[in-house]
Design a protein around this motif. Sequence first.
Motif, PDB file in Angstrom:
ATOM      1  N   ILE A 140       1.184  -1.634  -0.027  1.00 38.92           N
ATOM      2  CA  ILE A 140       0.036   0.389   0.180  1.00 38.92           C
ATOM      3  C   ILE A 140       1.038   1.219   0.180  1.00 38.92           C
ATOM      4  O   ILE A 140       1.088   2.388  -0.811  1.00 38.92           O
ATOM      5  CB  ILE A 140      -1.004   0.175   1.033  1.00 38.92           C
ATOM      6  N   ASP A 175       0.151  11.597   2.028  1.00 38.89           N
ATOM      7  CA  ASP A 175      -0.687  10.392   2.010  1.00 38.89           C
ATOM      8  C   ASP A 175      -1.508  10.277   2.888  1.00 38.89           C
ATOM      9  O   ASP A 175      -1.540  10.347   3.758  1.00 38.89           O
ATOM     10  CB  ASP A 175       0.590   9.219   1.876  1.00 38.89           C
ATOM     11  N   ILE A 203      -5.319   7.854   4.369  1.00 37.49           N
ATOM     12  CA  ILE A 203      -5.717   6.854   4.345  1.00 37.49           C
ATOM     13  C   ILE A 203      -6.542   6.775   4.557  1.00 37.49           C
ATOM     14  O   ILE A 203      -6.654   7.290   5.363  1.00 37.49           O
ATOM     15  CB  ILE A 203      -4.309   5.781   4.214  1.00 37.49           C
ATOM     16  N   TYR A 254      -0.492  10.691  -2.364  1.00 39.65           N
ATOM     17  CA  TYR A 254      -1.265   9.705  -3.196  1.00 39.65           C
ATOM     18  C   TYR A 254      -2.628   9.849  -1.643  1.00 39.65           C
ATOM     19  O   TYR A 254      -2.521  10.366  -1.104  1.00 39.65           O
ATOM     20  CB  TYR A 254       0.040   8.265  -2.180  1.00 39.65           C
ATOM     21  N   ARG A 255      -4.260   9.530  -2.721  1.00 40.45           N
ATOM     22  CA  ARG A 255      -4.713   8.532  -2.180  1.00 40.45           C
ATOM     23  C   ARG A 255      -5.099   7.199  -2.057  1.00 40.45           C
ATOM     24  O   ARG A 255      -5.072   7.019  -3.317  1.00 40.45           O
ATOM     25  CB  ARG A 255      -6.227   9.856  -2.829  1.00 40.45           C
ATOM     26  N   ILE A 256      -5.715   6.886  -1.191  1.00 39.08           N
ATOM     27  CA  ILE A 256      -5.392   5.403  -0.742  1.00 39.08           C
ATOM     28  C   ILE A 256      -6.650   5.586   0.387  1.00 39.08           C
ATOM     29  O   ILE A 256      -7.662   5.085   0.911  1.00 39.08           O
ATOM     30  CB  ILE A 256      -4.561   4.600   0.307  1.00 39.08           C
ATOM     31  N   ILE A 315      -8.514   1.731   1.700  1.00 42.32           N
ATOM     32  CA  ILE A 315      -8.969   0.768   2.108  1.00 42.32           C
ATOM     33  C   ILE A 315     -10.100   0.215   2.873  1.00 42.32           C
ATOM     34  O   ILE A 315     -11.000   0.324   3.896  1.00 42.32           O
ATOM     35  CB  ILE A 315      -7.698   0.328   2.596  1.00 42.32           C
ATOM     36  N   LYS A 358     -12.619  -0.987  -7.263  1.00 37.01           N
ATOM     37  CA  LYS A 358     -11.294  -0.875  -7.717  1.00 37.01           C
ATOM     38  C   LYS A 358     -11.606   0.615  -9.028  1.00 37.01           C
ATOM     39  O   LYS A 358     -10.555   0.987  -8.677  1.00 37.01           O
ATOM     40  CB  LYS A 358     -11.063  -1.925  -7.940  1.00 37.01           C
ATOM     41  N   CYS A 366     -12.153   3.354  -8.735  1.00 35.66           N
ATOM     42  CA  CYS A 366     -11.277   4.692  -7.442  1.00 35.66           C
ATOM     43  C   CYS A 366     -10.785   4.525  -8.798  1.00 35.66           C
ATOM     44  O   CYS A 366      -9.395   5.989  -8.873  1.00 35.66           O
ATOM     45  CB  CYS A 366     -10.661   4.039  -6.608  1.00 35.66           C
ATOM     46  N   VAL A 404      -7.750   7.247  -6.712  1.00 33.91           N
ATOM     47  CA  VAL A 404      -7.623   7.116  -5.652  1.00 33.91           C
ATOM     48  C   VAL A 404      -7.686   5.738  -5.973  1.00 33.91           C
ATOM     49  O   VAL A 404      -7.601   4.653  -6.766  1.00 33.91           O
ATOM     50  CB  VAL A 404      -8.837   6.429  -4.832  1.00 33.91           C
ATOM     51  N   ASN A 405      -6.310   5.467  -4.913  1.00 31.01           N
ATOM     52  CA  ASN A 405      -5.372   3.505  -5.170  1.00 31.01           C
ATOM     53  C   ASN A 405      -6.871   2.852  -3.609  1.00 31.01           C
ATOM     54  O   ASN A 405      -6.506   2.940  -2.696  1.00 31.01           O
ATOM     55  CB  ASN A 405      -4.112   3.601  -4.691  1.00 31.01           C
ATOM     56  N   PHE A 412      -7.728  -0.578  -1.620  1.00 29.45           N
ATOM     57  CA  PHE A 412      -6.850  -2.189  -1.631  1.00 29.45           C
ATOM     58  C   PHE A 412      -8.079  -2.803  -0.673  1.00 29.45           C
ATOM     59  O   PHE A 412      -9.340  -2.415   0.301  1.00 29.45           O
ATOM     60  CB  PHE A 412      -5.459  -1.810  -0.826  1.00 29.45           C
TER      61      PHE A 412
END
Length: 387
Positions: free
Chosen positions: A45, A87, A89, A119-121, A123, A136, A139, A146-147, A149
């Motif tokens: 991640i 970043d 999350i 970074y935009r994450i 989860i 997914k 995103c 947006v990543n 996970f």
Amino acid sequence: MSLFTNLLNLHSGTKPREDFFTEIVAYFLSLNNDILLAWLKHHSIISDDNYSSVKISTQQEHQALAIHTEDSRLDIVVELSTGLNTDVIFIESKIGAKDGNNALKKYAEILSNLPNVRYRILIYITRDYDPKEETKKYCLDLSPKVNFFQLRWYQFYSLLKECASDILAQEILIFMRKNGMSHTNQFSSVDLLTMVNYNKTLLLMESTLSEEVQQEFKLAFGGVIKGAASRTQWKWDERYIIYTHFSPSTWDLWCGVGYFGLNPSNLTDYPYLGIFLQVSHKFAQRPKIIESMQKVINDKPNIWTPSNLKVLPAWSGIFYRRSLKDFLSQENHVSAIKLFFQESIKELKTVQEQYFDFPWKGVSIEAATEPDQEEYPDILLSSIGGV
């Protein structure tokens, strides 16, 4: 004993299990940033851990975007800063429920609209299998992207078990085991043994609770709900018992005889056998019942064990029990256990007559239904751990 399970059971009404666990995990990670970063790196991640600042918040509220109909509240927000870049999350956690009302897409849109973020994450971590391939793709199509996970709680459990040993971590692991968050996607040798021996084990247990024991129970307390031991009770409450209710509102006052603690946190622990009398924290006659239970404990401390008699609000009771280990030296396990169950029933009947002036009346088999776990999912989990 599970500290967090006992604390959760003190909550009256519907238990906020997901929010409760979210707060615990977020607090732990705020104290152990190294474990947080190791977890994120383990799942690719993040690519490095050269962050000068780690900020974790829970239940963070975000004002609705123009395309949203309501504000959002995020389970966990992690902000990682290098000093030059930040970043962000968002972590959405689920234990039993699933993503509803396209909440994940809404959170992704909020992330995409945050200013000054590298970074935009997002989860999505769950106990149960809940694939989100469309989410997914959605995103990645946002701008900025947006990543996304998707993780499972058993993965976090495995990592925590390997890299943390303090008391807080151990309590988290116990809570996760009790709530089905430690199950992996692989069969262990223990799982295989259970699979091939399940029917044999069940038949042995059934034989110890049938015929003479059921008849003794019916004579003492008026009936057996469903007429047999319940596998639903095994699944949800870690017990395999015959039981009856003594109050109009099913579980307000009840007793059951059989096997308890069937899914211990430690695989070397043995289940308990015996009889349990329990009263709800909502029962109007509770103070009188608790007073009588306490008298039993005071007069017979060596054979009766209390459970939450001085804790409110909580399910409370008294337990006449022995470890299954005590019977393994007997030549005939089934006969020895049957005799103990009959002894347990007689002992509770004696206690009823000597200490309780509350009129017990077992629910008839014909009139009974089994709400089991749907209404009270945590009736006994804390009791077994606390006795």
